[in-house]
Scaffold this active site. Structure first.
Site, short mmCIF file in Angstrom:
data_model
loop_
_atom_site.label_atom_id
_atom_site.label_comp_id
_atom_site.label_asym_id
_atom_site.label_seq_id
_atom_site.Cartn_x
_atom_site.Cartn_y
_atom_site.Cartn_z
N HIS A 292 6.44 -6.99 0.19
CA HIS A 292 5.38 -5.54 0.12
C HIS A 292 5.84 -4.82 -1.48
O HIS A 292 7.08 -4.59 -1.41
CB HIS A 292 5.93 -4.64 1.08
CG HIS A 292 4.86 -3.55 1.29
ND1 HIS A 292 3.50 -3.47 1.92
CD2 HIS A 292 5.09 -2.24 0.46
CE1 HIS A 292 3.04 -2.38 1.72
NE2 HIS A 292 3.98 -1.71 0.92
N HIS A 335 12.73 2.99 4.75
CA HIS A 335 12.72 3.49 3.39
C HIS A 335 13.69 4.84 3.43
O HIS A 335 13.44 5.52 4.32
CB HIS A 335 11.41 3.76 2.78
CG HIS A 335 11.77 3.85 1.09
ND1 HIS A 335 10.55 4.68 0.39
CD2 HIS A 335 12.64 3.45 0.38
CE1 HIS A 335 11.21 4.79 -0.81
NE2 HIS A 335 12.39 3.95 -0.92
N GLU A 341 8.28 12.67 -0.80
CA GLU A 341 7.14 12.04 -0.53
C GLU A 341 6.05 12.76 0.59
O GLU A 341 6.47 13.06 1.66
CB GLU A 341 7.43 10.61 0.22
CG GLU A 341 8.08 9.67 -0.52
CD GLU A 341 8.31 8.33 0.00
OE1 GLU A 341 7.40 7.94 1.03
OE2 GLU A 341 9.19 7.66 -0.21
N TYR A 350 -4.11 5.42 8.56
CA TYR A 350 -3.01 4.93 7.59
C TYR A 350 -2.54 3.54 8.42
O TYR A 350 -2.10 3.64 9.47
CB TYR A 350 -1.91 5.85 7.28
CG TYR A 350 -0.98 5.33 6.71
CD1 TYR A 350 -1.17 4.88 5.34
CD2 TYR A 350 0.38 5.51 6.91
CE1 TYR A 350 -0.13 4.20 4.55
CE2 TYR A 350 1.34 5.25 5.96
CZ TYR A 350 1.13 4.52 4.80
OH TYR A 350 2.36 3.98 4.07
N HIS A 365 8.20 13.56 3.85
CA HIS A 365 9.46 12.76 4.14
C HIS A 365 10.35 13.19 2.77
O HIS A 365 9.98 12.82 1.71
CB HIS A 365 9.40 11.33 3.92
CG HIS A 365 8.53 10.98 5.21
ND1 HIS A 365 7.36 9.77 5.21
CD2 HIS A 365 8.29 11.42 6.54
CE1 HIS A 365 6.91 9.76 6.48
NE2 HIS A 365 7.53 10.77 7.14
N HIS A 371 12.34 6.93 6.76
CA HIS A 371 10.84 6.86 7.44
C HIS A 371 10.44 5.65 7.24
O HIS A 371 11.11 4.70 6.80
CB HIS A 371 9.87 7.88 6.57
CG HIS A 371 9.98 7.55 5.15
ND1 HIS A 371 11.14 7.97 4.30
CD2 HIS A 371 9.19 6.88 4.29
CE1 HIS A 371 10.81 7.69 3.12
NE2 HIS A 371 9.79 6.98 2.96
#
Length: 439
Positions: A292, A335, A341, A350, A365, A371
């Protein structure tokens, strides 16, 4: 035929004059002894005079009266939830999620764009020209005989519900959900709406938004310059009594009265301009092999800091795209980040959290706060058949990412009553799947 006309390009030097008054731009100079139609010449500077040519931003306006013709500014007497005091609440390192922010009632009080501004979080200080703020706007009426300008920084406006019809000193534009606009520091504008409207605002104090460098991507990709649109010159020739000019200055609102509209610019030329962009025109870059990609690959605009590659704020989107990676967990990875963020959802669901994160809501976050996907997303993606598929179809999520540590306001944490106290639960059901055995 649409009443809205635009000039195409990003960072270009434009020239425009109201078609009702041809030849209203001076030829060969900026400030002639007498301007065409006896207009006043006024320069609007968005950078220091001596800024490098690649960063120098200014526009010459040719208007019926100079901006200086107004009565003294007085403190704004209306209720306001704009804030710049980042110490009014204790720090909160938790994952934060807001349910959709309220729209004004159709049958209740009229709330215009300025009255509907609410600060959620931010950092820094406009007096030192360093920092940012994240706001929500929620309004149900148009600004009447008034205009607003921000002395503190640029506004990047992200409509989520309702179309904004925006009149600026340089012209008019319409901005719908799945479009954005940027109103640079100091440019005066008014917002008209036809229905209850809501959206998000990223305000930056440091500099201006630019397109991210493309590096090895090459000359084309992401948000292409030709797809940004700047309104053409248009002015209001109607006399207005007690017109109000509302200024955001050092985080506070002030108002001055005058007997003419600020929208009296007949012609202009320069590169310091408002503009809009349709997010559906973003050219998505994605992995076609494995893993990703980092979300920076989806950056639309950035406000750089003095540190190379590190932004005061990035505006990032997660648009519809193909997902074709092999032997890969395709959703966003788990992450912890040295950046903050703040995410919002314009429409749809989402991909990493289809439940709980709703359009018109938000998440934050903070720095180094863990998260990632919820259990439903993790389990589904871990066992999914990896065939080419469209993801985020009918969806548009976005992120304001910043190198600054953001503090939440009292309105954002308490007054709005939209904070989801159960957000943390979406990760609690994740299991320890470790198997103490050789692969």
């Amino acid at each position: 035929m649409s009443q809205y006309k635009y000039l195409s390009g990003f960072g270009s030097h434009f020239s425009s004059e109201d078609e009702r008054y041809p030849n209203s731009l001076p030829v060969g100079q900026n400030s002639p002894q007498v301007c065409p139609y006896k207009l006043y010449a006024e320069q609007l500077s968005g950078s220091a005079f001596t800024a490098p040519r690649t960063e120098n931003a200014r526009t010459w306006l040719y208007r019926k009266l100079p901006s200086a013709v107004h009565l003294p500014f007085q403190p704004f007497k209306g209720a306001t939830y704009l804030r710049q005091n980042w110490d009014e609440q204790p720090p909160n390192p938790n994952q934060l999620r807001w349910k959709p922010f309220d729209l004004p009632s159709r049958d209740g009080k009229s709330v215009d764009f300025v009255e509907g501004l609410h600060t959620v979080c931010g950092a820094g200080d406009p007096r030192s020209r360093h920092g940012l703020a994240v706001h929500i706007y929620s309004c149900n009426s148009s600004m009447d005989a008034s205009a607003f300008y921000n002395s503190d920084g640029d506004f990047l406006i992200v409509p989520q519900q309702g179309v904004l019809n925006i009149t600026t000193e340089l012209g008019r534009m319409t901005v719908a959900p799945n479009e954005i606009c940027v109103i640079p520091q100091g440019i005066r504008f008014a917002v008209a709406v036809d229905s209850p409207s809501r959206g998000y605002i990223l305000e930056v104090y440091d500099g201006h938004f630019v397109l991210p460098d493309l590096g090895p991507i090459g000359a084309n990709g992401l948000a292409n310059p030709r797809d940004f649109e700047t309104p053409v010159a248009w002015f209001n020739d109607q006399p207005v009594k007690d017109f109000q000019v509302i200024s955001k200055f050092q985080g506070s609102l002030f108002v001055a009265k005058q007997n003419h509209s600020v929208f009296d610019v007949v012609a202009w030329h320069g590169n310091y301009v408002p503009y809009k962009y349709d997010l559906s025109k973003f050219m998505v870059i994605n992995s076609v092999s494995f893993d990703h990609c980092d979300p920076s690959i989806f950056t639309v605009l950035t406000c750089p800091s003095l540190r190379p590659g590190t932004a005061i704020a990035d505006f990032v989107i997660f648009p519809p795209r193909w997902s074709v990676q092999e032997h890969t967990f395709r959703p966003p990875y788990y992450h912890r980040n040295c950046m903050s963020e703040f995410m919002g959802l314009i429409l749809g669901k989402y991909e990493a959290k289809e439940d709980g994160f709703a359009a018109g809501g938000a998440t934050l976050h903070s720095m180094m706060t863990p998260h990632g996907p919820d259990i439903k997303c993790f389990e589904g993606a871990s066992s999914a058949k990896l065939v080419p598929e469209r993801v985020a179809e009918g969806t548009q999520a976005f992120m304001f990412e910043s190198s600054l540590s953001l503090a939440v306001t009292k309105w954002g944490e308490e007054t709005c009553q939209k904070l989801d106290a159960a957000y943390y639960e979406c990760w609690q059901a994740l299991k320890d799947n470790f198997q103490n055995a050789e692969l």
